[in-house]
Each structure stands twice: as C-alpha cells, then as structure tokens.
Motif scaffolding. Structure first.
Motif, PDB file in Angstrom:
ATOM      1  N   THR A  13       0.823  -1.202   0.000  1.00 40.69           N
ATOM      2  CA  THR A  13       0.000   0.000   0.000  1.00 40.69           C
ATOM      3  C   THR A  13       0.857   1.252   0.000  1.00 40.69           C
ATOM      4  O   THR A  13       1.645   1.458   0.917  1.00 40.69           O
ATOM      5  CB  THR A  13      -0.894   0.009   1.256  1.00 40.69           C
ATOM      6  N   PRO A  14       0.728   2.104  -1.023  1.00 44.95           N
ATOM      7  CA  PRO A  14       1.459   3.363  -0.989  1.00 44.95           C
ATOM      8  C   PRO A  14       0.810   4.329  -0.002  1.00 44.95           C
ATOM      9  O   PRO A  14      -0.406   4.394   0.101  1.00 44.95           O
ATOM     10  CB  PRO A  14       1.326   3.882  -2.424  1.00 44.95           C
ATOM     11  N   LEU A  55       5.770   2.693  -5.277  1.00 46.99           N
ATOM     12  CA  LEU A  55       4.641   3.499  -5.756  1.00 46.99           C
ATOM     13  C   LEU A  55       4.659   4.882  -5.113  1.00 46.99           C
ATOM     14  O   LEU A  55       4.430   5.904  -5.779  1.00 46.99           O
ATOM     15  CB  LEU A  55       3.316   2.805  -5.444  1.00 46.99           C
ATOM     16  N   LYS A  65      -2.869  15.970  -1.922  1.00 50.39           N
ATOM     17  CA  LYS A  65      -3.807  16.254  -0.822  1.00 50.39           C
ATOM     18  C   LYS A  65      -3.545  15.394   0.410  1.00 50.39           C
ATOM     19  O   LYS A  65      -4.194  15.560   1.440  1.00 50.39           O
ATOM     20  CB  LYS A  65      -5.236  15.974  -1.301  1.00 50.39           C
ATOM     21  N   THR A  91      -3.249   6.596   2.858  1.00 45.52           N
ATOM     22  CA  THR A  91      -3.016   5.755   1.690  1.00 45.52           C
ATOM     23  C   THR A  91      -3.296   6.589   0.444  1.00 45.52           C
ATOM     24  O   THR A  91      -4.093   7.523   0.471  1.00 45.52           O
ATOM     25  CB  THR A  91      -3.926   4.525   1.693  1.00 45.52           C
ATOM     26  N   LEU A  92      -2.618   6.235  -0.648  1.00 45.98           N
ATOM     27  CA  LEU A  92      -2.684   7.030  -1.870  1.00 45.98           C
ATOM     28  C   LEU A  92      -3.564   6.380  -2.924  1.00 45.98           C
ATOM     29  O   LEU A  92      -3.699   5.154  -2.958  1.00 45.98           O
ATOM     30  CB  LEU A  92      -1.283   7.193  -2.468  1.00 45.98           C
ATOM     31  N   SER A  93      -4.117   7.208  -3.796  1.00 48.37           N
ATOM     32  CA  SER A  93      -4.740   6.726  -5.029  1.00 48.37           C
ATOM     33  C   SER A  93      -3.827   7.094  -6.197  1.00 48.37           C
ATOM     34  O   SER A  93      -3.293   8.203  -6.245  1.00 48.37           O
ATOM     35  CB  SER A  93      -6.106   7.392  -5.249  1.00 48.37           C
ATOM     36  N   LEU A  94      -3.657   6.160  -7.120  1.00 46.56           N
ATOM     37  CA  LEU A  94      -2.833   6.387  -8.312  1.00 46.56           C
ATOM     38  C   LEU A  94      -3.551   5.713  -9.475  1.00 46.56           C
ATOM     39  O   LEU A  94      -3.641   4.487  -9.511  1.00 46.56           O
ATOM     40  CB  LEU A  94      -1.445   5.762  -8.123  1.00 46.56           C
ATOM     41  N   LEU A  95      -4.057   6.517 -10.423  1.00 49.47           N
ATOM     42  CA  LEU A  95      -4.855   5.956 -11.509  1.00 49.47           C
ATOM     43  C   LEU A  95      -4.070   5.946 -12.817  1.00 49.47           C
ATOM     44  O   LEU A  95      -3.386   6.909 -13.143  1.00 49.47           O
ATOM     45  CB  LEU A  95      -6.147   6.762 -11.714  1.00 49.47           C
ATOM     46  N   HIS A 153      -4.005   0.341 -11.284  1.00 52.85           N
ATOM     47  CA  HIS A 153      -4.627   1.460 -10.577  1.00 52.85           C
ATOM     48  C   HIS A 153      -4.609   1.151  -9.086  1.00 52.85           C
ATOM     49  O   HIS A 153      -4.946   0.033  -8.683  1.00 52.85           O
ATOM     50  CB  HIS A 153      -6.091   1.649 -11.011  1.00 52.85           C
ATOM     51  N   VAL A 154      -4.204   2.118  -8.291  1.00 51.78           N
ATOM     52  CA  VAL A 154      -4.273   1.980  -6.837  1.00 51.78           C
ATOM     53  C   VAL A 154      -5.371   2.928  -6.363  1.00 51.78           C
ATOM     54  O   VAL A 154      -5.250   4.145  -6.514  1.00 51.78           O
ATOM     55  CB  VAL A 154      -2.927   2.332  -6.185  1.00 51.78           C
ATOM     56  N   SER A 171      -7.983   4.435  -3.510  1.00 55.42           N
ATOM     57  CA  SER A 171      -8.328   4.622  -2.097  1.00 55.42           C
ATOM     58  C   SER A 171      -9.787   5.057  -1.997  1.00 55.42           C
ATOM     59  O   SER A 171     -10.470   5.223  -3.006  1.00 55.42           O
ATOM     60  CB  SER A 171      -7.408   5.660  -1.457  1.00 55.42           C
TER      61      SER A 171
END
Lengths: 284, 284
Positions: free
Chosen positions: A164-165, A198, A249, A255-259, B264-265, B267
């Motif tokens: 998990t990033p 990541l 943000k 934890t991060l979102s990366l799309l 895709h990660v 959250s």
C-alpha cells in the motif's frame, strides 16, 4: 515540453569524447555466487573475462570481510585481477591510491549493506565523480542490494514494507546519478516493497519505478535499454499516463490513489527501452 | 468479437423482470466493526437501516460463534432483524427454512473463514441459486475475506505469497458467480498477494484482477461500476492491453513475464467502471 525533453535525454552525464557508456547493472541482492551465477558471469564476461580488472567497493557493508569475499567470488569466476578498496570514511574516499585503482578498472562492483553508508561516505567525493566518469568512458558498474539502490540520481534510502502506498511511505536521498530516469528498489518481492516504490513514483511521476527481485538484475546499455538477467522478476511501474494521484492532498500516512499506471513484470530475457518506455519479450 | 461481447455484458444472470440488481460488496477481511465501521454502516444503510432484515451465512467459518457475533455486530449498528443460518453441510444447504429466510432478506452477509468450505458446501445447492437470484432481484450481498473470495465466477482458492507471479502460483475454483469479469483477492497488502493475482490474470487475461486490502471494500452497483469504501487500498490490474505473457511456455514454477498491464491503486472514494475499464478519482 520539459517532460519530453527529459524522456529524450535519458543518459546522464554523456561523455564528449565519443566513448560508448559502460553498462550500469543494478542487482536485487542475494545474487547466486556459486552454482550458475548468471549475473556475475555476464558482468565478468562484459568486463573481459579472465583478463578483467575488477574493483570492488565494499563501503555499504560494515562487515570487514565483505570485500575479500567478493575478491574470492570473482577469482572463482576466473578473474585474475580483483581488488577491494577499503573506504570506510570520507578521508578514505579521497585517497589517490583508490582513484588510481578505479582508473585501471574494467568493471566496478559495489556490494550490499546500507545505501546510506554509500551515499554519506562517497557522496561528493572524488571517488563518486571518478565512478561516474569511468562509466561514461565505458567501464561497467554493477552493484547489488545497497550497491544497486545507490545508482540512480534519486535513491530509495528506506521506507515501509507492504503493497500500500502512503504519503510518508518512503525516504529518498540523492544517489550516485549513474541513471536518472529510473527509481530502483531491490529485494523487491522478498521484502514486499511495491508500496514504497509506488510512493516514490508519486512524489514526482517523471521517473519509471523498477523493483528488482533477489538474484535478478537489469543490464542497462548505452542506448538506455535494459535486459533482465537472473532467476526472479523485475517489476516496472511507468507513470507516463498517470491521470490522477491523491498525493498532493495526502497527509499523515494517508493511503494514496494512483490511476492509470502501466505495469510490466519482466523475467529473464525481457527487455525495456527506457527512452521509449516500451517493454519487449525475450527474443525467440 | 467474443472479447468485446464479454466486456459489454458484464452483469451476470440479468433479471428479466426489470429489477435493479443489488449491490455486490466484497470486503478484504478484518473490516472495522466498532469504531466508525464505514463499510458495514454503508451496507446496512443500503439495506434499509434499522428496519433491514440481514441474513448471515457463516458457512466459511468453522468457529461456532461466528454467525452469532455478526448478529450482534449488526444489532449494534441498529439493525433490528439479523439472523444467522446454520449451514455446515450440503444437507443444511437444501433446507427450506434457510431458503425462506433468504427470500425475506434485504441484505445477505457471508463471513470469513475458508472459501473452499463455502464453495464445497454451497456450490450447486438451492441456497447458492437463491443468493444469485435474490441479488439479481435487488438484494445486496456482502462478504468479507472468504465471503469476498467466493463472489466471482472464478474464485482464488489459494496460492503463493509474494510479488512474483509463477505458473503454479495460484489455485482457482468455481465461485458463486455474482461477478463474472473480476478476479477478487482479499487481505491483499497484508498477505502480499500481488503475485498470485497476476498469475490468476495470466491464466486467461479477459478478467480484471482486484486486490482488496483489509478494512476495505468495493461496492459494485447494477451498472457494474464500483466505489472504494474503507481505510486501505484496492489494487486493480487490467490486462486489456497485455502485449505478451510467458504463461504458455512456462512450467515447473517458472516466474512469469507480463508486459503492458494497467495498474490502478484506488483509495476511499475512487471509482472504477468495469465495463469501460476506467478508473475515476473521488468526486471533488
């Protein structure tokens, strides 16, 4: 425009005298040393085989015998001339005798240990500059574990385990700068490091993240194309098409979102073109 | 053509009477149950809140009190009517009293345990058929850990830990078939399962792999779009553009090569359109 420029000039510190840059060879640690040591054999072969002069830099390790062990490993691989430089502090790193050894090298090998020892002891010294210069002039530079981590311009110094990033999941430090478009992590599968790679990518998504398993390596040639050698896999995460990241943000371990990342899992023989950011299967 | 057809008809067993399919809610295990239990609260809210009738299927667990514990958890969340069905063998799974309970449910919840217990005890029974039918008619179905694993048509029954995909790194079994374009894995970061999910995708790259962390879930709506709820991340691996896999040549535990995957990660708040295979950031 800046982005395109960075992607086109992928080779750091190009040599102006027309030399072909030597291979840069990060190894994920725990490379096989006795039975079919494919990575070390290929490194030795590139350096000239039996007649190669290999210079070992054991600075990452605090164990006194690390350098001597590698001298023996290379001798067992047929190399007649292998020498380990004792560089334990910044004063050592300035000694002319060491610079002279590196000037004679066909190949330079950096051992494992702690990459922050490497960067704090070698950073900014004549040795560091000499390694970069020799590589630009055609000398091959390999490094395992910490010796691989130190190679890029931006070095992963430490971080959290796990998939998990998170916004504080990795610590970066300036590295040796032999590679400037890759972020390299090592012991990758074995120590469960996708999350921190990541995170590192998310800090500034212009670089490709490369996670190298143990007993696995990439041989980066002068055209900035690399081939996988060894028994594990190399995980390539390419943020070229990244459409969204929550990094800007995030705070306090979020934890991060990366799309829209690209992911390649490369085994032995697969290649990757760092300029074009394109993977290739092994040749038929 | 077949590929496109599969991607367009992403909703399994559509209902012919014009019902809107209920949510399918796989949870990665270890969901928060007391302090801000966002996943269970959202499930309860969808089912009608205090007035919901929740039916718990604790079959995956060999612990006798698992069902009763969830009855209490749902009561603590304000649900007045929660009941656990004792289904420990295939004879239990055929009992009319259980089918009648399911027929009255607003929401069905499958607990954790061993997904092979769920599939071997429920597979092919009237209960399994009834759950699918009720979901198609609008009843929401949630499941945690093993209860999440059982949901897809192709269930990950077990496999190796680690990041590295290998040709024998995963065991698949037929699942409940509430979802037919996703492969779901759970406890994803916590148990280091990227390798087995990659292996599962490589067997037949028409499905998207979804790795769900603990205390994390996806709420799949009737339009086959899902939203992430919970504290961890959801890792989506989409092989739509897969250009090469070494799977067809691999044997004996070989590590695999997989080129040109999308990653895709996601959250909390991120969404993913399973038909378009497109991720979305959280709404502003």
């Amino acid at each position: 425009m800046v982005y395109l420029k960075i992607r086109k000039t992928v080779s750091p510190s190009p040599d102006k005298q027309g030399h072909t840059r030597g291979y840069v060879i990060p190894i994920g640690g725990a490379e096989e040393r006795a039975n079919s040591p494919s990575i070390l054999e290929k490194f030795v072969s590139l350096c000239g085989g039996d007649s190669a002069h290999i210079v070992i830099i054991p600075t990452a390790s605090v164990l006194e015998d690390t350098g001597d062990r590698y001298v023996e490993i290379f001798r067992n691989l047929g190399v007649k001339s292998a020498v380990s430089l004792t560089i334990n502090d910044r004063a050592d790193a300035g000694r002319q005798v060491h610079l002279d050894e590196i000037a004679k090298a066909d190949g330079i090998f950096m051992t494992g240990g702690n990459q922050l020892r490497l960067s704090t002891i070698l950073g900014g010294t004549d040795i560091a500059q000499k390694i970069r210069k020799m590589n630009a002039m055609g000398v091959h530079v390999a490094g395992t574990s910490a010796g691989a981590a130190i190679m890029p311009q931006h070095m992963i110094a430490g971080g959290s385990m796990g998939n998990t990033p998170s916004n504080d999941g990795v610590n970066l430090a300036p590295g040796l700068g032999l590679v400037n478009t890759l972020l390299i992590d090592q012991h990758f599968s074995q120590r469960d490091r996708i999350g921190r790679l990541l995170t590192a990518i998310s800090y500034n998504p212009y670089m490709v993240g490369v996670g190298i398993d143990e007993d696995t390596s990439i041989f980066i040639d002068s055209d900035q194309r690399f081939e996988v050698v060894g028994s594990g896999t190399v995980t390539v995460i390419d943020p070229s098409d990244l459409s969204y990241t929550s990094m800007s943000k995030a705070s306090g371990g979020d934890t991060l979102s990366l799309l829209d990342l690209k992911l390649h899992v490369l085994s032995v023989g697969c290649q990757f073109d760092m300029g074009q950011r394109k993977p290739y299967p092994p040749p038929e």
